[in-house]
Design a protein around this motif. Structure first.
Motif, PDB file in Angstrom:
ATOM      1  N   THR A 146       5.432  -7.138   4.484  1.00  0.00           N
ATOM      2  CA  THR A 146       5.860  -6.130   5.457  1.00  0.00           C
ATOM      3  C   THR A 146       5.354  -4.747   5.091  1.00  0.00           C
ATOM      4  O   THR A 146       5.081  -3.924   5.964  1.00  0.00           O
ATOM      5  N   GLU A 147       5.239  -4.471   3.791  1.00  0.00           N
ATOM      6  CA  GLU A 147       4.758  -3.168   3.309  1.00  0.00           C
ATOM      7  C   GLU A 147       3.814  -3.403   2.144  1.00  0.00           C
ATOM      8  O   GLU A 147       4.052  -4.284   1.302  1.00  0.00           O
ATOM      9  N   THR A 201       9.322  -4.715  -0.640  1.00  0.00           N
ATOM     10  CA  THR A 201       8.546  -5.327   0.432  1.00  0.00           C
ATOM     11  C   THR A 201       9.068  -6.739   0.637  1.00  0.00           C
ATOM     12  O   THR A 201       9.758  -7.285  -0.228  1.00  0.00           O
TER      13      THR A 201
END
Length: 206
Positions: A154-155, A168
């Motif tokens: 996601t990150e 994340t």
């Protein structure tokens, strides 16, 4: 009275060197008085906290160390003195970033193609264990099962929050097996999270 020398701009974890001046009611210096230094909260990590006043009535504290982040003042007391003396309040902030460690989320398992239940979380702290905000952490998928595709984070670049944490979340790829995600930050040793993907429900015969 006893009055402490104000601390001048000491806003990081290091040695503090305040001085207390002991006088009588006519402002004459008084030697040979044991002055005790203490913190408004907590205690010094190290250092001599009792110093006898010298020939000019001064007690110099040369090695007081604070290693916990917070707001403090130093109080001076002595036998026979009715009122203590207190420095102005000062802040102790973290030292330089020293460690990057796994906080939570390691060694999870999940179904192929699905997101793991919990994020991967790391902590950046100084050498005394104080968390550090605003440090940049990079996450990357560093290993997947052979032939796998579809895994994602996601990150990939995250700033640590007020608690020194960065996180994340991983979506597993389409192959069962072991996935690894590495977290790194400039100047610090990297850490690696491991997750296991298991096969989904039976859908076809090979």
């Amino acid at each position: 009275p006893i009055f402490g020398q104000y601390l001048k701009g000491l806003k990081t974890i290091r040695i503090f060197s305040p001085t207390a001046q002991v006088t009588d009611s006519e402002a004459n210096p008084v030697p040979g008085v044991d002055v005790v230094a203490s913190l408004s909260s907590g205690s010094f990590a190290s250092g001599q906290t009792t110093v006898s006043s010298d020939g000019i009535g001064q007690s110099a504290f040369s090695d007081l160390v604070i290693t916990t982040v917070g707001s403090y003042s130093i109080e001076f007391n002595a036998d026979g003195v009715s009122e203590s003396a207190t420095t102005q309040q000062f802040d102790v902030t973290p030292a330089a970033a020293s460690t990057l460690t796994i906080d939570s989320g390691n060694n999870q398992s999940g179904t192929v193609g699905q997101a793991l239940a919990n994020p991967f979380v790391v902590l950046i702290a100084d050498e005394f264990g104080n968390s550090i905000a605003g440090e940049e952490v990079t996450f990357e998928i560093s290993s997947t099962p052979t032939g796998s595709s579809g895994s994602a984070l996601t990150e990939t670049t995250v700033q640590t929050d007020a608690n020194g944490l960065a996180s994340t979340s991983l979506t597993l790829g389409n192959s069962a097996g072991t996935y690894e995600v590495t977290a790194s930050a400039d100047g610090l040793d990297a850490v690696t999270f491991t997750a296991t993907a298991t096969a989904g429900s039976v859908s076809t015969f090979a």
